[in-house]
Write an enzyme that holds these catalytic residues in place. Structure first.
Site, mmCIF file in Angstrom:
data_model
loop_
_atom_site.group_PDB
_atom_site.id
_atom_site.type_symbol
_atom_site.label_atom_id
_atom_site.label_comp_id
_atom_site.label_asym_id
_atom_site.label_seq_id
_atom_site.Cartn_x
_atom_site.Cartn_y
_atom_site.Cartn_z
ATOM 1 N N HIS A 145 -1.320 -9.351 50.189
ATOM 2 C CA HIS A 145 -0.088 -9.172 50.950
ATOM 3 C C HIS A 145 0.935 -8.531 50.018
ATOM 4 O O HIS A 145 1.050 -8.919 48.857
ATOM 5 C CB HIS A 145 0.428 -10.525 51.439
ATOM 6 C CG HIS A 145 -0.504 -11.196 52.400
ATOM 7 N ND1 HIS A 145 -0.597 -12.571 52.512
ATOM 8 C CD2 HIS A 145 -1.391 -10.690 53.302
ATOM 9 C CE1 HIS A 145 -1.490 -12.876 53.437
ATOM 10 N NE2 HIS A 145 -1.988 -11.754 53.932
ATOM 11 N N THR A 179 1.940 -10.619 46.303
ATOM 12 C CA THR A 179 2.313 -11.913 46.872
ATOM 13 C C THR A 179 1.375 -12.992 46.324
ATOM 14 O O THR A 179 1.369 -14.109 46.815
ATOM 15 C CB THR A 179 2.248 -11.865 48.412
ATOM 16 O OG1 THR A 179 2.871 -10.656 48.873
ATOM 17 C CG2 THR A 179 2.990 -13.017 49.059
ATOM 18 N N TRP A 180 0.550 -12.637 45.336
ATOM 19 C CA TRP A 180 -0.406 -13.561 44.718
ATOM 20 C C TRP A 180 -1.454 -14.020 45.732
ATOM 21 O O TRP A 180 -1.981 -15.111 45.638
ATOM 22 C CB TRP A 180 0.316 -14.764 44.083
ATOM 23 C CG TRP A 180 1.514 -14.369 43.276
ATOM 24 C CD1 TRP A 180 1.521 -13.811 42.025
ATOM 25 C CD2 TRP A 180 2.886 -14.470 43.662
ATOM 26 N NE1 TRP A 180 2.809 -13.560 41.607
ATOM 27 C CE2 TRP A 180 3.668 -13.960 42.594
ATOM 28 C CE3 TRP A 180 3.546 -14.955 44.789
ATOM 29 C CZ2 TRP A 180 5.060 -13.910 42.643
ATOM 30 C CZ3 TRP A 180 4.934 -14.906 44.840
ATOM 31 C CH2 TRP A 180 5.669 -14.388 43.773
ATOM 32 N N HIS A 181 -1.761 -13.144 46.696
ATOM 33 C CA HIS A 181 -2.709 -13.472 47.760
ATOM 34 C C HIS A 181 -3.923 -12.534 47.714
ATOM 35 O O HIS A 181 -4.319 -11.968 48.733
ATOM 36 C CB HIS A 181 -2.029 -13.378 49.130
ATOM 37 C CG HIS A 181 -0.940 -14.376 49.352
ATOM 38 N ND1 HIS A 181 -0.079 -14.325 50.435
ATOM 39 C CD2 HIS A 181 -0.567 -15.464 48.644
ATOM 40 C CE1 HIS A 181 0.774 -15.329 50.365
ATOM 41 N NE2 HIS A 181 0.502 -16.035 49.284
ATOM 42 N N SER A 182 -4.514 -12.377 46.560
ATOM 43 C CA SER A 182 -5.656 -11.471 46.401
ATOM 44 C C SER A 182 -6.869 -11.984 47.179
ATOM 45 O O SER A 182 -7.177 -13.184 47.141
ATOM 46 C CB SER A 182 -6.015 -11.350 44.919
ATOM 47 O OG SER A 182 -4.941 -10.833 44.167
#
Length: 604
Positions: free
Chosen positions: A319, A540-543
């Site tokens: 994200h 967003t650290w949502h890999s």
């Protein structure tokens, strides 16, 4: 307690090896040892234990992901031209518990259409709901029984809420036309669109709810699981196979981040199964060093091909985040600026057991999509076509998520001129179904060689991701302007509009009075917004998505072309989700554990 920093000489062979003690890996290990305490299980975690104050107290979450923190792994890209030539740094969990130990603790679930849209047997919304319920003890309102009430992870408001901030934001969202609810996460309410008071992965007494502390540590400390072992500060180099491509062992070495001396390679055998659970950025390199991946990538890295799987490391998604701060009339007791801007000693807060310690500054969860057709047509014919194809007939599919945070999250120097007593709020915006894709691949067989990593942010050919961000910028700004506590934009953190533009930033001594009209943006203003996004958009650290179901693994998480090798982390998701991804990572862990328990016949 089976928690080690060096591999015991006696531990050369186990039943199950879990390569990665992250969010999902901790769950898999705990559920398997519950199913059969005689099963010997080894979790191998590259980082340290997660017994750090910055992890324990939710308020200090940002300290876990700042450069230099040992709680995170920092993956750095090459310069990306479409991002103004910037090198993007993407943190990932680098301690036991993985992302659940360092994240922002926001509780959101994927939408029903996210699950059902994958079309994968066993992964529909109704089929995943038991796992979503199993992981949680939900302290919110549960109207239709879609939440769990006896799981390891507490979901609550924690110990503090900035009530005025929360109420004003929710009120404006509702006045603007979106619904508000006390539960957007039940897979059906209001089509999952709108806003709700936030719940968090924080217990009612203020403790972070990570999977190491809630799943793994209790089993290690109980004395009833002597065959559960956790090896810390150790990196998995690769998986080894026999001639039939059945897994037989892993090669490991001590992590040089924690150990100064050169460490020899060691081998641990697995009698039954190896589960790789190292995250969307950590799992592909292990597979590729093991000879599983794109033949082109493996040949270039000089790794012998074991199984050709071009999907490994491809189709990277995240994200894409932009954050916009504002001046406010909030008081010091209503924000976290005292901590973020260095105005208070954190030790004093801990000594006084301050209620804000159990707070993550985010008091509203918000999933939005355009209300008016004009918002869609204004973004151009290419976007309108994409909307009609991908969104129009899926009413629970948001364009993005917006999270108001009661803190100034940027460099304190940017607001130092405004005085030491000012308070701020910010609104973070991220796209939840971006069209752009990136990749991560190894460049050599060596563990220490930097990866070939590109986020691919904003690379889609029709600039659809940019269009979504432009809509999000304008939407969040109109919400902010209507809040009575709004006092203008923090100018250095917003697009640099011309002073003569109607969109130029303001700094006020009072709220906007009377009827507030929407800002009218010119094409030149839109171009300035686009450039600002390219210069500032980040992770967003949502890999996720680098070893997708259907491309690298089957629906039971088996790696194609191998026997006994599974993946259990966010890399397997076949598509993105409109949620903060910690919930999805935990659900994958519960799902993987259920699959393995069934295959081993332990659930009979």
């Amino acid at each position: 307690m089976g928690l080690y920093k060096e591999l015991p000489e006696s531990l050369t062979e186990v039943d199950i090896i879990i390569a990665g003690g992250g969010t999902a890996g901790c769950i898999v290990a705990a559920r398997l040892t519950d199913a059969d305490p005689n099963l010997s299980i080894l979790v191998i975690e590259r980082g340290s234990n997660n017994d750090l104050p910055t992890i324990a107290y939710p308020l200090f979450f940002m300290q876990n992901i700042v450069p230099g923190s040992k709680a995170s792994i920092f993956y750095q890209t090459a310069p990306e031209e479409q991002l103004d030539g910037r090198e993007i740094i993407v943190p990932a969990g680098g301690v036991l518990g993985g992302g659940s130990s360092i994240n922002l603790m926001m509780y959101t679930r994927a939408q029903r259409s996210d699950f059902d849209g994958w079309g994968v047997p066993g992964w529909s919304a109704d089929e995943m709901l038991p796992y979503l319920k199993k992981l949680e003890t939900y302290h919110g309102v549960d109207h239709n029984g879609t939440h769990g009430h006896d799981g390891p992870i507490n979901v609550s408001t924690g110990t503090f809420t900035s009530t005025r901030f929360q109420n004003e934001f929710l009120s404006v969202v509702e006045e603007t036309g979106w619904p508000t609810s006390d539960d957007l996460q039940n897979l059906d309410s209001s089509n999952g669109i709108g806003a709700q008071p936030a719940l968090r992965y924080v217990s009612p007494d203020g403790a972070r709810q990570d999977t190491a502390n809630r799943y793994l540590h209790p089993r290690l400390q109980s004395g009833t699981n002597p065959n559960l072992h956790v090896l810390l500060e150790t990196s998995v180099i690769r998986v080894l196979f026999d001639d039939n491509k059945r897994v037989r062992a892993v090669e490991v070495t001590r992590n040089p981040l924690y150990h100064d001396t050169h460490s020899p390679t060691q081998t641990v055998k697995a009698r039954k199964t190896i589960v790789i659970s190292s995250g969307a950025l950590g799992t592909p390199p292990i597979l590729e060093r093991s000879g599983i991946g794109s033949p082109e990538v493996l040949s270039r890295a000089k790794v012998e091909i074991v199984v050709p799987l071009p999907g490994v490391g491809a189709e990277y998604e995240d994200h894409q985040l932009c954050v916009y701060p504002y001046h406010s009339s909030l008081s010091p007791s209503e924000t976290a600026d005292s901590v973020a801007l260095g105005r208070v000693d954190p030790a004093t807060l801990i000594q006084n057991n301050d209620p804000t310690l159990g707070w993550n500054t985010m008091d509203v969860t918000c999933k939005l999509r355009p209300l008016a057709d004009k918002d869609i047509t204004d973004l151009g014919p290419a976007f309108e076509a994409a909307w009609n194809n991908d969104f129009a007939n899926t009413p629970d599919k948001p364009l993005g998520m917006i999270a108001p945070v009661a803190v100034f999250p940027n460099n304190p120097d940017l607001v130092s001129a405004f005085g030491p007593d000012k308070q701020y709020f910010s609104i973070s915006c991220f796209t939840v179904h971006p069209y752009s894709r990136g990749h991560i691949h190894i460049t050599s067989p060596e563990l220490t060689s930097p990866p070939d990593f590109k986020t691919g942010f904003l690379t889609d050919k029709n600039n659809l991701d940019i269009k979504m961000h432009i809509w999000l910028y304008k939407t969040q700004r109109e919400i902010a302007r209507r809040m009575p506590l709004y006092r203008g934009e923090v100018t250095p953190c917003h697009p640099p509009f011309s002073p003569s533009s109607k969109a130029s930033a303001v700094h006020l001594n009072q709220p906007l009075n009377g009827k507030v009209n929407n800002i009218s943006y010119t094409p030149q203003d839109d171009a300035i917004i686009e450039q600002h996004i390219r210069q500032n958009v980040s992770t967003t650290w949502h890999s996720l998505g680098t070893c997708k179901i259907g491309s690298v693994v089957d629906e039971n998480l088996n790696v194609y072309g191998t026997t006994g090798l599974k993946i259990a982390d966010l890399s397997v998701l076949p598509g993105n989700v409109a949620a903060n991804t910690n919930n999805m990572a935990m659900a994958v862990g519960e799902k993987a554990a259920g699959v393995i328990i069934g295959e081993l016949g332990l659930g009979l």
